[in-house]
Design an enzyme around this catalytic site. Structure first.
Site, PDB file in Angstrom:
ATOM      1  N   ASP A  98      -1.849  -6.235  13.309  1.00 33.28           N
ATOM      2  CA  ASP A  98      -1.146  -5.701  11.919  1.00 33.28           C
ATOM      3  C   ASP A  98       0.173  -4.983  12.579  1.00 33.28           C
ATOM      4  O   ASP A  98      -0.023  -4.133  13.524  1.00 33.28           O
ATOM      5  CB  ASP A  98      -1.976  -4.570  11.407  1.00 33.28           C
ATOM      6  CG  ASP A  98      -1.335  -4.227   9.959  1.00 33.28           C
ATOM      7  OD1 ASP A  98      -2.308  -4.071   9.174  1.00 33.28           O
ATOM      8  OD2 ASP A  98      -0.358  -4.102   9.758  1.00 33.28           O
ATOM      9  N   ASP A 199       3.402  -5.171   7.814  1.00 32.46           N
ATOM     10  CA  ASP A 199       3.414  -3.972   7.182  1.00 32.46           C
ATOM     11  C   ASP A 199       4.692  -3.770   6.153  1.00 32.46           C
ATOM     12  O   ASP A 199       5.527  -3.836   6.998  1.00 32.46           O
ATOM     13  CB  ASP A 199       2.897  -2.775   7.826  1.00 32.46           C
ATOM     14  CG  ASP A 199       2.435  -1.568   7.121  1.00 32.46           C
ATOM     15  OD1 ASP A 199       1.321  -1.563   6.134  1.00 32.46           O
ATOM     16  OD2 ASP A 199       3.259  -0.657   7.023  1.00 32.46           O
ATOM     17  N   GLU A 241       3.344  -8.178   4.120  1.00 30.49           N
ATOM     18  CA  GLU A 241       2.818  -7.537   3.184  1.00 30.49           C
ATOM     19  C   GLU A 241       4.229  -7.071   2.225  1.00 30.49           C
ATOM     20  O   GLU A 241       5.043  -6.345   2.726  1.00 30.49           O
ATOM     21  CB  GLU A 241       2.308  -6.165   3.410  1.00 30.49           C
ATOM     22  CG  GLU A 241       1.844  -5.279   2.243  1.00 30.49           C
ATOM     23  CD  GLU A 241       1.579  -3.955   2.386  1.00 30.49           C
ATOM     24  OE1 GLU A 241       2.247  -3.648   3.496  1.00 30.49           O
ATOM     25  OE2 GLU A 241       0.554  -3.141   1.881  1.00 30.49           O
ATOM     26  N   HIS A 315      -7.704  -2.238   2.936  1.00 32.56           N
ATOM     27  CA  HIS A 315      -8.045  -0.956   3.276  1.00 32.56           C
ATOM     28  C   HIS A 315      -7.327  -0.256   2.377  1.00 32.56           C
ATOM     29  O   HIS A 315      -7.529   1.216   2.500  1.00 32.56           O
ATOM     30  CB  HIS A 315      -7.678  -0.768   4.621  1.00 32.56           C
ATOM     31  CG  HIS A 315      -6.132  -1.066   4.887  1.00 32.56           C
ATOM     32  ND1 HIS A 315      -5.354  -2.112   4.763  1.00 32.56           N
ATOM     33  CD2 HIS A 315      -5.155  -0.289   5.286  1.00 32.56           C
ATOM     34  CE1 HIS A 315      -4.105  -2.098   5.031  1.00 32.56           C
ATOM     35  NE2 HIS A 315      -3.964  -0.641   5.253  1.00 32.56           N
ATOM     36  N   ASP A 316      -6.295  -0.673   1.650  1.00 33.56           N
ATOM     37  CA  ASP A 316      -5.531   0.335   0.566  1.00 33.56           C
ATOM     38  C   ASP A 316      -6.317   0.093  -0.800  1.00 33.56           C
ATOM     39  O   ASP A 316      -5.603   0.950  -1.805  1.00 33.56           O
ATOM     40  CB  ASP A 316      -4.265  -0.173   0.636  1.00 33.56           C
ATOM     41  CG  ASP A 316      -3.383  -0.020   1.614  1.00 33.56           C
ATOM     42  OD1 ASP A 316      -2.316  -0.678   1.942  1.00 33.56           O
ATOM     43  OD2 ASP A 316      -3.810   1.074   2.478  1.00 33.56           O
TER      44      ASP A 316
HETATM   45  O1  TEU Z   1       0.883  -0.025   2.671  1.00 31.67           O
HETATM   46  C1  TEU Z   1       2.010  -0.018   1.790  1.00 31.67           C
HETATM   47  C2  TEU Z   1       1.818   0.484   0.658  1.00 31.67           C
HETATM   48  O2  TEU Z   1       2.933   0.710  -0.296  1.00 31.67           O
HETATM   49  C3  TEU Z   1       0.708   1.136   0.280  1.00 31.67           C
HETATM   50  O3  TEU Z   1       0.753   2.608   0.860  1.00 31.67           O
HETATM   51  C4  TEU Z   1       0.304   1.250  -1.114  1.00 31.67           C
HETATM   52  O4  TEU Z   1       1.722   1.820  -1.784  1.00 31.67           O
HETATM   53  C5  TEU Z   1      -0.602   2.401  -1.573  1.00 31.67           C
HETATM   54  O5  TEU Z   1      -1.648   2.244  -0.475  1.00 31.67           O
HETATM   55  C6  TEU Z   1      -1.176   1.841  -2.770  1.00 31.67           C
HETATM   56  O6  TEU Z   1      -2.643   2.470  -2.864  1.00 31.67           O
HETATM   57  C7  TEU Z   1       1.158  -0.348   4.027  1.00 31.67           C
HETATM   58  C8  TEU Z   1      -0.232  -0.318   4.651  1.00 31.67           C
HETATM   59  O7  TEU Z   1      -1.270  -1.132   4.018  1.00 31.67           O
HETATM   60  C9  TEU Z   1      -0.917   1.170   4.162  1.00 31.67           C
HETATM   61  O8  TEU Z   1      -2.229   1.396   4.677  1.00 31.67           O
HETATM   62  C10 TEU Z   1       0.055   2.244   4.849  1.00 31.67           C
HETATM   63  O9  TEU Z   1      -0.350   3.550   4.433  1.00 31.67           O
HETATM   64  C11 TEU Z   1       1.625   1.852   4.275  1.00 31.67           C
HETATM   65  O10 TEU Z   1       2.014   0.724   4.457  1.00 31.67           O
HETATM   66  C12 TEU Z   1       2.487   2.687   5.183  1.00 31.67           C
HETATM   67  O11 TEU Z   1       2.419   1.959   6.448  1.00 31.67           O
END
Ligand code: TEU
Ligand code: CA
Length: 541
Positions: A98, A199, A241, A315-316
């Site tokens: 990542d 990311d 992403e 994970h989000d």
């Molecule tokens: O996530 C991108 C992102 O926009 C997310 O934060 C999303 O908006 C949110 O989680 C919706 O619930 C990426 C990574 O996957 C995330 O874990 C990071 O916090 C973020 O970027 C910043 O690097």
């Protein structure tokens, strides 16, 4: 175009902090992952997407990197990473790292230098604007609440951070930044990694003065250069992403000519249970007809001119069996239905740790059990705006990222076999019923359903290369589609809900074999959450 290995592959996402702890500090680590590679080999996956393990102050649990070329001691060492790459390769599994390229940690040496003075050589590695403390340069907002600008009194300047203020945005307009990043990526390629997940890569073309964050005018110039200087020198799986991507954008990102990436994660389906024009916390029931339309659109638009990724979880995101399945009386059937529905589509499927077990959302009674900056900041922000504690916690329990980050449930021993110490976040109390040990040798388990889907994809090219046609398009409860490739046909029919639905005679399955189902036998109806996968001229069984 020649076939690529990742077109028939299935990927598995590991959130290292919550996967397996090996030294009883309550935090998962690389040695723990190595100890679980036999489990992943049994599942049959081909690639592991590893959420960040580089040095980080952990403000956003690793998505705030302070050293791109070293491993954070809590996860292990570079030797551990080299061992993981080698041990995985021995099992035919690629490691996909990542990479967080839109921003660094504010503790990265580049930012520490940048903050020293306006004429420091690293100052323009980041996005600064002159001004005064009374008001930020404009109304850009950060994803973790508040303004996207942070004031530095010593410099009388603001810096941009689209996430937390400890995650300053990198300035991709600066060629020195881009060259540093390309050098670092080639360094990881030389260490044998098999790919990268990029990311929020759609943000690197940002033009903050014009309030442009995703899909900036120079974005694809930068990504073409990035790909040419790095990825195209190997045979990698690269997934970007891109929350803002349309199918037209995805055709550029995943152009079969290899000029950018293999594929992207797009989130059009993920946003179908929130109020229009609002954000994820403003809950709405899933619009099932819209779900069918969105999947159909992406399947047809990218066929032959791009490549889909397929996912419910990461994970989000909250866990899909709790979100759009039924995590009570029909947990097993609905988890399998969601798996069969997704894995029969065109594209590369991604399994998020625990999804293959039917792991569920946790229930957080207060902020005490929460660990995620996004939820904690939202809680404070919405309290200050007058939302009740009850409605805030309802949103967090439905959509909070901690739902996906409770420890992997390995067995029914203490802490689900995740750690011999105190876990950094509470284990979901249902681990005694939901765990890997109780499923890996059970032919009827959710784990075995995923294992069979992966095996079918490997031996039946219709999965990776078949076209797509929606059937029973107007049915409000059933999702049925057909795929065809050379001498093979596949038909997937699922009942997305808990009421029985008529099925016999509605679609033509003549000449097809029932390859996989989540019920015994074939009735005239589709039973609650029933899913069937038929194949004509099947191979491998
Ligand atoms: O996530 C991108 C992102 O926009 C997310 O934060 C999303 O908006 C949110 O989680 C919706 O619930 C990426 C990574 O996957 C995330 O874990 C990071 O916090 C973020 O970027 C910043 O690097
Ligand atoms: Ca540990």
């Amino acid at each position: 175009m020649a076939e690529k290995w990742w077109q028939s592959a299935v990927a598995y996402q590991i959130y290292p902090r919550s996967f397996q702890d090996s030294n009883a500090d309550g935090i998962g680590d690389i040695a723990g992952i190595i100890s679980r590679l036999d489990y992943l080999e049994k599942l049959g996956i081909d690639a592991i997407w590893l959420s960040p393990v580089c040095r980080s102050p952990q403000d956003d649990f690793g998505y705030d990197i302070s050293d791109y070329q070293d491993i954070d001691p809590m996860f292990g060492t570079l030797n551990d990473m080299d061992k993981l790459v080698a041990e995985s390769k021995n099992r035919g599994i690629a490691i996909v790292l990542d990479l967080v390229l839109n921003h660094t940690s504010d503790e990265h040496p580049w930012f520490i230098e940048a903050k020293k003075s306006r004429d420091n050589i690293y100052h323009d590695y980041y996005v600064w604007r002159d001004g005064d403390e009374s008001a930020p340069p404009n109304g850009l907002l950060a994803a973790f609440s508040g303004s996207a600008w942070e004031w530095v009194p010593e410099l009388k300047q603001w810096y941009l951070h689209q996430f937390s203020k400890k995650q300053p945005d990198l300035n991709w307009d600066n060629p020195a930044v881009r060259q540093e990043i390309y050098r670092m990526i080639r360094w990881w390629m030389d260490r044998g990694v098999g790919g990268f997940r990029l990311d929020v890569i759609d943000l690197v073309g940002k033009e903050p003065d014009r309030l442009i964050t995703g899909n900036g005018p120079k974005l694809h110039d930068y990504l073409h250069e990035l790909s040419k200087e790095t990825f195209q020198k190997g045979d990698l799986m690269v997934v970007g992403e891109t929350w803002s991507a349309s199918t037209e954008d995805a055709k550029i990102y995943s152009n079969p000519d290899g000029s950018e990436f293999s594929m992207v994660f797009q989130f059009e389906h993920i946003m179908l249970d929130q109020l229009p024009g609002k954000d994820k916390w403003d809950l709405a029931p899933l619009d099932f007809m819209a779900l069918k339309k969105v999947f159909t659109h992406w399947q047809k638009e990218l066929h032959g001119v791009g490549w889909n990724s397929l996912f419910w979880n990461n994970h989000d995101l909250p866990r899909i069996v709790s979100r759009w399945g039924n995590d009570k009386e029909y947990r097993v059937q609905s988890a399998k239905m969601l798996a069969i529905l997704l894995h029969g589509l065109q594209g590369t499927p991604y399994i998020y740790q625990g999804e293959e077990l039917g792991m569920t959302n946790a229930t957080f009674s207060s902020t005490e059990g929460l660990r995620d900056i996004e939820s904690l900041n939202m809680h404070a922000d919405r309290l200050s705006k007058g939302y009740s504690e009850e409605e805030i916690m309802k949103s967090i329990n439905a959509k909070g990222r901690d739902n996906a980050r409770t420890p992997m449930q390995w067995d029914s021993s203490e802490n689900a076999g995740f750690t011999l110490g105190t876990p950094w976040i509470e284990v979901n109390p249902n681990y005694k019923e939901i765990n890997a040990a109780s499923q890996t040798d059970d032919e009827d388990s959710i784990f075995s359903c995923y294992r069979k889907l992966i095996a079918l994809r490997k031996t039946n090219p219709v999965f990776a290369f078949g076209d797509f046609a929606i059937l029973l398009e107007d049915d409000p409860h059933v999702f049925t589609y057909k795929r065809q490739y050379k001498d093979q046909e596949m038909l997937v029919a699922v009942n997305f809900f808990s009421q029985e639905e008529p099925f016999f005679g509605r679609v033509d399955t003549s000449g097809m074999k029932l390859a996989l189902s989540n019920y015994k036998g074939e009735s005239d109806t589709l039973r609650p959450y029933e899913a069937r996968l038929y194949i004509a001229n099947p191979r491998g069984f």
